[in-house]
Scaffold this motif. Structure first.
Motif, mmCIF file in Angstrom:
data_model
loop_
_atom_site.group_PDB
_atom_site.id
_atom_site.type_symbol
_atom_site.label_atom_id
_atom_site.label_comp_id
_atom_site.label_asym_id
_atom_site.label_seq_id
_atom_site.Cartn_x
_atom_site.Cartn_y
_atom_site.Cartn_z
ATOM 1 N N THR A 1 4.700 -0.106 3.044
ATOM 2 C CA THR A 1 3.799 -0.808 3.949
ATOM 3 C C THR A 1 3.311 -2.076 3.255
ATOM 4 O O THR A 1 2.645 -2.017 2.222
ATOM 5 C CB THR A 1 2.608 0.077 4.338
ATOM 6 O OG1 THR A 1 3.095 1.256 4.994
ATOM 7 C CG2 THR A 1 1.668 -0.656 5.270
ATOM 8 N N VAL A 2 3.671 -3.227 3.813
ATOM 9 C CA VAL A 2 3.395 -4.520 3.188
ATOM 10 C C VAL A 2 2.355 -5.266 4.009
ATOM 11 O O VAL A 2 2.522 -5.456 5.220
ATOM 12 C CB VAL A 2 4.684 -5.366 3.087
ATOM 13 C CG1 VAL A 2 4.403 -6.718 2.439
ATOM 14 C CG2 VAL A 2 5.760 -4.612 2.309
ATOM 15 N N VAL A 3 1.264 -5.673 3.360
ATOM 16 C CA VAL A 3 0.241 -6.525 3.968
ATOM 17 C C VAL A 3 0.472 -7.933 3.434
ATOM 18 O O VAL A 3 0.626 -8.129 2.216
ATOM 19 C CB VAL A 3 -1.177 -6.039 3.613
ATOM 20 C CG1 VAL A 3 -2.218 -6.980 4.212
ATOM 21 C CG2 VAL A 3 -1.390 -4.615 4.122
ATOM 22 N N ILE B 1 -2.074 5.573 5.273
ATOM 23 C CA ILE B 1 -1.642 4.253 4.810
ATOM 24 C C ILE B 1 -1.747 3.229 5.934
ATOM 25 O O ILE B 1 -2.214 2.096 5.723
ATOM 26 C CB ILE B 1 -0.194 4.335 4.275
ATOM 27 C CG1 ILE B 1 -0.148 5.145 2.979
ATOM 28 C CG2 ILE B 1 0.376 2.940 4.047
ATOM 29 C CD1 ILE B 1 1.262 5.386 2.460
ATOM 30 N N ALA B 2 -1.313 3.620 7.151
ATOM 31 C CA ALA B 2 -1.385 2.704 8.289
ATOM 32 C C ALA B 2 -2.830 2.316 8.589
ATOM 33 O O ALA B 2 -3.135 1.154 8.900
ATOM 34 C CB ALA B 2 -0.739 3.349 9.516
ATOM 35 N N THR B 3 -3.747 3.296 8.502
ATOM 36 C CA THR B 3 -5.171 3.015 8.738
ATOM 37 C C THR B 3 -5.704 2.043 7.693
ATOM 38 O O THR B 3 -6.420 1.083 8.010
ATOM 39 C CB THR B 3 -5.970 4.318 8.717
ATOM 40 O OG1 THR B 3 -5.477 5.195 9.743
ATOM 41 C CG2 THR B 3 -7.448 4.046 8.942
ATOM 42 N N GLU B 4 -5.338 2.284 6.437
ATOM 43 C CA GLU B 4 -5.795 1.415 5.356
ATOM 44 C C GLU B 4 -5.226 0.011 5.502
ATOM 45 O O GLU B 4 -5.918 -0.986 5.274
ATOM 46 C CB GLU B 4 -5.378 2.020 4.019
ATOM 47 C CG GLU B 4 -6.155 1.510 2.811
ATOM 48 C CD GLU B 4 -7.602 1.963 2.824
ATOM 49 O OE1 GLU B 4 -8.486 1.076 2.977
ATOM 50 O OE2 GLU B 4 -7.859 3.173 2.686
ATOM 51 N N ALA B 5 -3.952 -0.072 5.893
ATOM 52 C CA ALA B 5 -3.326 -1.378 6.070
ATOM 53 C C ALA B 5 -3.963 -2.151 7.222
ATOM 54 O O ALA B 5 -4.183 -3.369 7.118
ATOM 55 C CB ALA B 5 -1.827 -1.198 6.326
ATOM 56 N N GLN B 6 -4.264 -1.464 8.321
ATOM 57 C CA GLN B 6 -4.899 -2.140 9.453
ATOM 58 C C GLN B 6 -6.291 -2.633 9.074
ATOM 59 O O GLN B 6 -6.704 -3.743 9.462
ATOM 60 C CB GLN B 6 -4.988 -1.187 10.656
ATOM 61 C CG GLN B 6 -5.504 -1.851 11.923
ATOM 62 C CD GLN B 6 -4.661 -3.040 12.346
ATOM 63 O OE1 GLN B 6 -3.456 -2.917 12.517
ATOM 64 N NE2 GLN B 6 -5.288 -4.201 12.508
ATOM 65 N N ILE C 1 0.859 -1.182 0.000
ATOM 66 C CA ILE C 1 0.000 0.000 0.000
ATOM 67 C C ILE C 1 0.894 1.230 0.000
ATOM 68 O O ILE C 1 1.780 1.363 0.853
ATOM 69 C CB ILE C 1 -0.931 0.033 1.223
ATOM 70 C CG1 ILE C 1 -1.810 -1.215 1.259
ATOM 71 C CG2 ILE C 1 -1.795 1.279 1.213
ATOM 72 C CD1 ILE C 1 -2.720 -1.278 2.474
ATOM 73 N N SER C 2 0.693 2.122 -0.960
ATOM 74 C CA SER C 2 1.514 3.334 -1.073
ATOM 75 C C SER C 2 0.630 4.563 -1.055
ATOM 76 O O SER C 2 -0.604 4.467 -0.891
ATOM 77 C CB SER C 2 2.343 3.287 -2.362
ATOM 78 O OG SER C 2 1.485 3.344 -3.487
ATOM 79 N N ASP C 3 1.248 5.737 -1.265
ATOM 80 C CA ASP C 3 0.484 6.983 -1.230
ATOM 81 C C ASP C 3 -0.522 7.083 -2.372
ATOM 82 O O ASP C 3 -1.448 7.896 -2.322
ATOM 83 C CB ASP C 3 1.432 8.188 -1.243
ATOM 84 C CG ASP C 3 2.388 8.145 -2.426
ATOM 85 O OD1 ASP C 3 2.336 7.192 -3.216
ATOM 86 O OD2 ASP C 3 3.207 9.082 -2.539
#
Length: 624
Positions: A562-564, A492-497, A196-198
């Motif tokens: 950020t890697v999921v 990004i952190a919110t989207e990844a979580q 997930i990137s900007d």
């Protein structure tokens, strides 16, 4: 309980804690003044003494290592705050305790073995990789050691090594520990993942003036200037004075005529060599040389790696066998000769013929030599005149103009990197100049800084720009960028979580990735070091190994992505631990046991410190 404490003491965390406790206890124990030790003895462990000379050598070596890390030589106060005196003293005390035990046990080392140590020491190798007496003497001089002191230190070190190997050389790693470590090191996992990137989150709004001001107030420590001192510097050395000299073509021609018989160029050859692993390879090269086969063809057939020794004159080669062979061959020729490690083949790639140097070839060198000779005759007089003008409070700009010297105007910070503009100032001397500049006061006459014979630097402190907080107008763009980056990273952190929560709820990773308009990827199998060439590096791998075979989660890799991920396969390691890894770990076990043993020997022998001699040694190290 005791078994648990012993296990903890042998762990990495236990060793680190032990090191801090050692430093702390050393600080408390070092204040005991012992009056029965000689004036040149800093400490005594049993019957072994730690001399002021040994302490100074080890202390300066430790300071040099710290200087390389922090960029400047630490002061006595800084060294004491780092615990350097205590650490050095404890290290020397441990060595002295082992020396005493080795002497009591009658351990020794032969002169032949010491000679082997000397010739195998890479610190004394010349350009050809073999022992070079000139390098040996140079290293000893740099470290303030005599040959006898070096061999005595080597003998003590050899005896300590005998102790370590005889007591702990056969220590092995327990099978259960080896199995657990093998699982930790060699287990493999494969993951499905996406990044997930900007581009996957909306761009945040431009921060308002109020938000900018609030952010700067909260992070003001990150937006400060460093103290800068504007100085004028003047360097006087034979080289800088020679640069002001004009040597006529007539003088150069006359000097050439006077010295042309000595102006000869030695023959130089570009030499290569390769170590031969078998008699068959030696026979192959001998046959190739006899039949005139090109060297490169024989090397390719033998599958060898060739070492280029560079272009050298015969006198520059310390290996007599190599020199004789290389200078008896024609260009392109090669020959098999003997060597310490076995036979080797020597190849002469090109030959630079020697002979008398022409006027045109020697012109610039003669001009430089004449200018330098004039400068050396005049430098003492120029130095006196400069000092007289300084005593008369004449500015450096006037002095530089009078003697034709270059004047440097520099803004100097504590790093001293700005002083690189002065070619005659060695990098190792920059800390001394910086220290003098930052100790000076505006308007005061500053003394010359001597960097050795006939090499001086003067400076005038023109202005001081103190460190200060930067204003919003100065750093507006940087603050806007910082706020924007923080908001994007938070999004990004919110989207990844949210993506991780969807995986936890059982939604396929491919569907989660598709909803974010990204493509899922399948990693190759990896261990805890990650998969090279992918976004799954060591940080992501650590997160992937932080759960079971169906584990999923997110991590930020070293590239900031950020890697999921979701684990799709977990393969446990089978077979024995890698022999190289096993040997390394067994060595760590030996080091830990030996460290405990050394501490016990030192404690039994008893450490006595001569506080007066210690302080004198520390003061002497500061003065020098």
């Amino acid at each position: 309980m005791l078994d648990s404490l012993r296990l903890f003491a042998k762990s990495w965390m236990g060793k680190i804690l032990g090191a801090f406790l050692l430093v702390g206890l050393a600080g408390f124990g070092i204040n005991n003044v012992i009056t029965d030790l000689g004036g040149s003895t800093v400490a005594r462990v049993g019957d072994e003494e730690v001399s002021s000379r040994d302490f100074l050598r080890a202390y300066r070596g430790q300071l040099n290592q710290i200087a390389q890390q922090i960029g400047s030589m630490p002061t006595l106060e800084q060294a004491e705050s780092f615990g350097v005196p205590s650490l050095v003293l404890q290290s020397l005390a441990q060595e002295a305790a082992l020396d005493g035990l080795a002497h009591r046990m009658g351990l020794g080392v032969s002169e032949q073995k010491l000679s082997e140590f000397l010739r195998e020491d890479p610190n004394f190798s010349g350009t050809l990789g073999t022992f070079d007496p000139a390098v040996f003497q140079q290293v000893l001089q740099q470290n303030g050691m005599s040959e006898s002191e070096y061999f005595e230190d080597q003998a003590d070190s050899a005896r300590r090594q005998q102790l370590a190997l005889s007591l702990f050389g056969d220590t092995s790693l327990p099978p259960t520990a080896a199995q657990m470590l093998n699982r930790y090191i060699a287990d493999q996992r494969t993951v499905d993942f996406f990044v997930i990137s900007d581009t996957n989150v909306p761009m945040p709004p431009v921060p308002t003036e109020e938000e900018l001001a609030a952010y700067l107030a909260e992070h003001q420590a990150e937006y400060r200037t460093v103290e800068t001192r504007q100085v004028q510097l003047l360097a006087l050395s034979p080289a800088s004075l020679a640069a002001t000299k004009t040597i006529s073509d007539e003088a150069v021609a006359a000097e050439y005529e006077r010295t042309k018989d000595s102006l000869t160029t030695i023959e130089r050859r570009n030499i290569q060599q390769a170590v031969l692993a078998s008699p068959e390879q030696a026979a192959l090269f001998e046959a190739g040389a006899a039949s005139g086969r090109p060297f490169a063809d024989v090397v390719a057939e033998a599958g060898l790696t060739v070492t280029d020794l560079g272009t050298r004159g015969q006198a520059e080669i310390t290996d007599a066998t190599l020199a004789e062979a290389a200078f008896s061959l024609p260009a392109g020729g090669y020959r098999v000769i003997s060597g310490v490690a076995g036979p080797r083949v020597v190849h002469v790639q090109t030959i630079e013929a020697g002979g008398q140097t022409s006027l045109e070839e020697a012109r610039e060198q003669i001009r430089e030599n004449l200018a330098l000779a004039e400068a050396r005759k005049e430098i003492a007089e120029v130095l006196d005149q400069v000092e007289e003008l300084r005593a008369a409070f004449r500015p450096l700009s006037e002095i530089a103009e009078r003697f034709g010297l270059e004047l440097y105007e520099v803004g100097v910070t504590q790093s001293g990197a700005e002083l690189a503009v002065i070619a005659s100032l060695p990098e190792s001397e920059r800390p001394r100049v910086v220290q003098s500049i930052f100790a000076a006061q505006e308007g005061n006459l500053t003394p010359a800084i001597s960097l050795g014979a006939n090499n001086n630097i003067w400076f005038d402190l023109e202005a001081i720009e103190p460190a200060r907080d930067q204003t919003l107008d100065e750093v507006r763009d940087a603050v806007v960028a910082a706020i924007t980056a923080e908001r994007i990273n938070a999004a990004i952190a919110t989207e990844a979580q949210a993506a991780v929560d969807r995986l936890k709820a059982g939604e396929p990773l491919a569907d989660v990735a598709a909803s974010l308009s990204v493509f899922p990827q399948l990693s190759p199998p990896f261990n805890r070091g990650g998969a090279e060439g992918t976004s799954v590096d060591g940080l992501v791998a650590a997160a992937a190994f932080d759960g079971g075979p169906d584990h999923h989660g997110m991590a930020i890799n070293q590239a900031g992505e950020t890697v999921v991920f979701q684990v799709v396969e977990a393969v446990p390691a089978e077979g024995p631990l890698n022999p190289q890894t096993s040997a390394s770990l067994e060595n760590e076990v030996r080091v830990g046991l030996f460290g405990d043993f050394v501490s016990a020997v030192r404690d039994e022998a008893g450490l006595r410190v001569n506080e007066q001699a210690l302080q004198q040694a520390l003061t002497l190290s500061t003065a020098q």
